[in-house]
Write a protein that holds these residues in place. Structure first.
Motif: not given
Length: 553
Positions: A226-236
């Motif tokens: 799973i790749f996140n293409y937002q500049d922001e990270p996702r896993v808090v």
């Protein structure tokens, strides 16, 4: 001087697993035999042999190009052309020392698979992942880094700590279904039979990451990603919190990747999801009220579960995303710098303007009311307006501000967008966070100017590019910026040394091949956490969820 130079010398072909054992022929500590002439001469003979060995190692190290370095370079001020190296002068100029620093980094890399395996096992406590031999062959043949991937080891450590490939596979399958359903701003990929394909909708970077992974897929076991293409990270998810292990097993987020707290300031600070220090030393003082992302994040879509998501950046330890190089740093990609760097060396150091220079958009956070006055890029302009003799900083466009844009432009008139070459005319350049990382750090380093950097974000190269060695760090609240500029003005020799060290690292280490090697290593670890692994001593791992023994498959 000789002691300083000897401390910098590379270890040549030293192999820690081939250390010689000490002889057991030493005399007994209770022996009363008097020291005869031969025994008194022994230390002198021993020191003479050490001297001969040292000279031989030095000659060998510099009669061959260092690992990963340019052929023909030596630390001498001119080519020796067969002359006795002992009669030549060392190149102790800032340029020579900058090159020597990178050469020493490459020289200490493993030169054999056995050595690389030993170092990996020592650092991780695990056997090397399946396909590691092919990865080693690829990076070694290109003179790339072999042993400098602690960021990867740290990013994957929480998932290895779970000791359950079954749990990780099930989590990724849940994520694939969410991503394929749409709306997550992420990609799902699967690698089967040596081929990677995207299984979700297209978007930014999708083909770039797919193409990179397909370079190596034939030599990597099957995996899903799973790749996140937002500049922001996702896993808090703070992996260092006392309850991290129990929370990691309990996937309790009802809508992963759709958590959008408003305002994000309350979520991060009041609810305690991310309290970030303004300084890494001294008494704790949070910088949450001084950082645009922590005040009012532009893009969110968080999850509070521990899930293996690949992202371009993160705040550690608040976020647990796994890092990979951003396409913004690839010279070959459209997303990379929009113009070539041409010849950054065409502006000598002494001819550069002695000011700190910055141009950029107002990105960083979603503007609501007057909150922009607390965001770092706006504070930079406030500092520039107060000391125009020291700082030249302007916005070139306004973003994420809606009706507030007009008021912001009255306070901070726009400046013209300039080229890289224009920026290189300044002795001091500034890299400051936007929505997250700026994406321009490497380009700034390449110009030979001294780069000042203020950031709360980790990237894949964070362990390689070191503060006070390759750039000058500035606190997130910018409270020490004047002080750091004044230091550079009164310490021009040291300032130039740091500038050249940063340039050398950016040019010789942060290359497209090195970025590919990093992603290749991430692929190996992804396959391993899903397929099973063995401990360094060969013991099998028992899946704590199924009770089944796992291992290399």
């Amino acid at each position: 001087m000789s002691r300083f130079l000897s401390s910098l010398l590379p270890s040549a072909s030293y192999n820690p697993i081939d250390d010689l054992e000490l002889s057991n022929s030493r005399s007994s500590p209770t022996s009363t035999r008097p020291a005869g002439p031969r025994r008194r001469l022994a230390p002198l003979v021993y020191l003479s042999l050490l001297h001969v060995a040292f000279v031989a190692l030095v000659f060998k190290a510099w009669s061959h190009p260092p690992h990963g370095g340019p052929s023909g370079w030596s630390p001498y001020s001119s080519s020796h052309n067969g002359e006795d190296p002992a009669k030549l002068e060392w190149d102790m100029s800032p340029e020579g020392l900058a090159k020597f620093g990178v050469d020493a980094m490459y020289e200490r890399q493993s030169t054999t698979l056995r050595q690389a395996t030993a170092r990996y096992e020592l650092k991780t406590g695990r056997r090397t992942p399946r396909g590691f031999d092919k990865w080693f062959e690829w990076v070694s043949s290109r003179g790339l880094l072999v042993d400098e991937y602690d960021q990867i080891y740290n990013d994957f450590k929480p998932f290895y700590d779970l000791r359950s490939p079954h749990h990780i596979r099930a989590t990724i399958q849940q994520d694939k279904a969410l991503v394929e359903a749409g709306g997550t701003q992420m990609f799902a990929y699967e690698s089967r039979d040596g081929r990677v394909r995207r299984t979700s909708a297209e978007g930014p970077f999708d083909a770039i990451w797919e193409d990179i992974m397909n370079k190596f897929a034939a030599d990597v076991p099957s995996f899903d990603a799973i790749f996140n293409y937002q500049d922001e990270p996702r896993v808090v998810f703070n992996v260092r919190s006392p309850d991290a292990r129990s929370r990691a097993w309990n996937l309790s987020d009802p809508k992963p990747y759709f958590l959008n707290p408003d305002p994000s300031a309350d979520f991060f600070e009041k609810e305690g999801h991310c309290l970030y220090p303004n300084s890494d030393s001294g008494l704790f003082e949070a910088t949450n009220k001084e950082d645009a992302f922590l005040i009012s994040a532009v893009s969110q879509g968080f999850t509070t579960d521990l899930r293996p998501v690949i992202s371009q950046t993160k705040i550690s330890p608040c976020f647990a995303d796994i890092l990979t190089p951003s396409p913004y740093y690839y010279h070959r990609e459209w997303w990379g710098p929009k113009e070539p760097y041409d010849d950054p060396d065409n502006i000598p150091w002494d001819e550069k303007a002695e000011k700190l220079y910055w141009r950029g958009s107002s990105s960083g956070g979603a503007v609501k009311g007057q909150n922009y006055h607390h965001m770092q890029r706006t504070r930079l302009l406030d500092l520039a307006n107060a000391r125009p003799d020291m700082i030249d900083a302007k916005f070139t466009r306004y973003v994420y501000c809606n009706e507030e844009c007009d008021q912001m432009e009255k306070e901070y008139p726009l400046g013209e967008k300039q080229s890289w070459q224009h920026a290189y005319q300044y002795k001091y350049l500034f890299d400051i966070d936007g929505n997250t990382f700026s994406g321009r750090f490497i380009g700034l380093l390449m110009g030979g100017s001294l780069v000042f950097k203020s950031t709360i974000w980790q990237e894949f190269f964070t362990p390689w590019l070191k503060p006070y060695v390759h750039y000058v760090p500035v606190l997130p609240d910018l409270s020490d910026l004047y002080e750091k500029i004044e230091w550079a003005q009164r310490s021009p020799i040291e300032a130039r040394r740091i500038a050249l060290a940063g340039r050398e690292m950016a040019r010789r280490v942060i290359t497209d091949d090195q970025l590919d090697a990093y992603t290749y290593a991430v692929m190996l670890e992804l396959a391993e956490i899903q397929g099973g692994w063995e401990l360094a001593d060969g013991k099998k791992v028992v899946d704590v969820e199924t009770g089944e023994q796992v291992g290399t498959q």
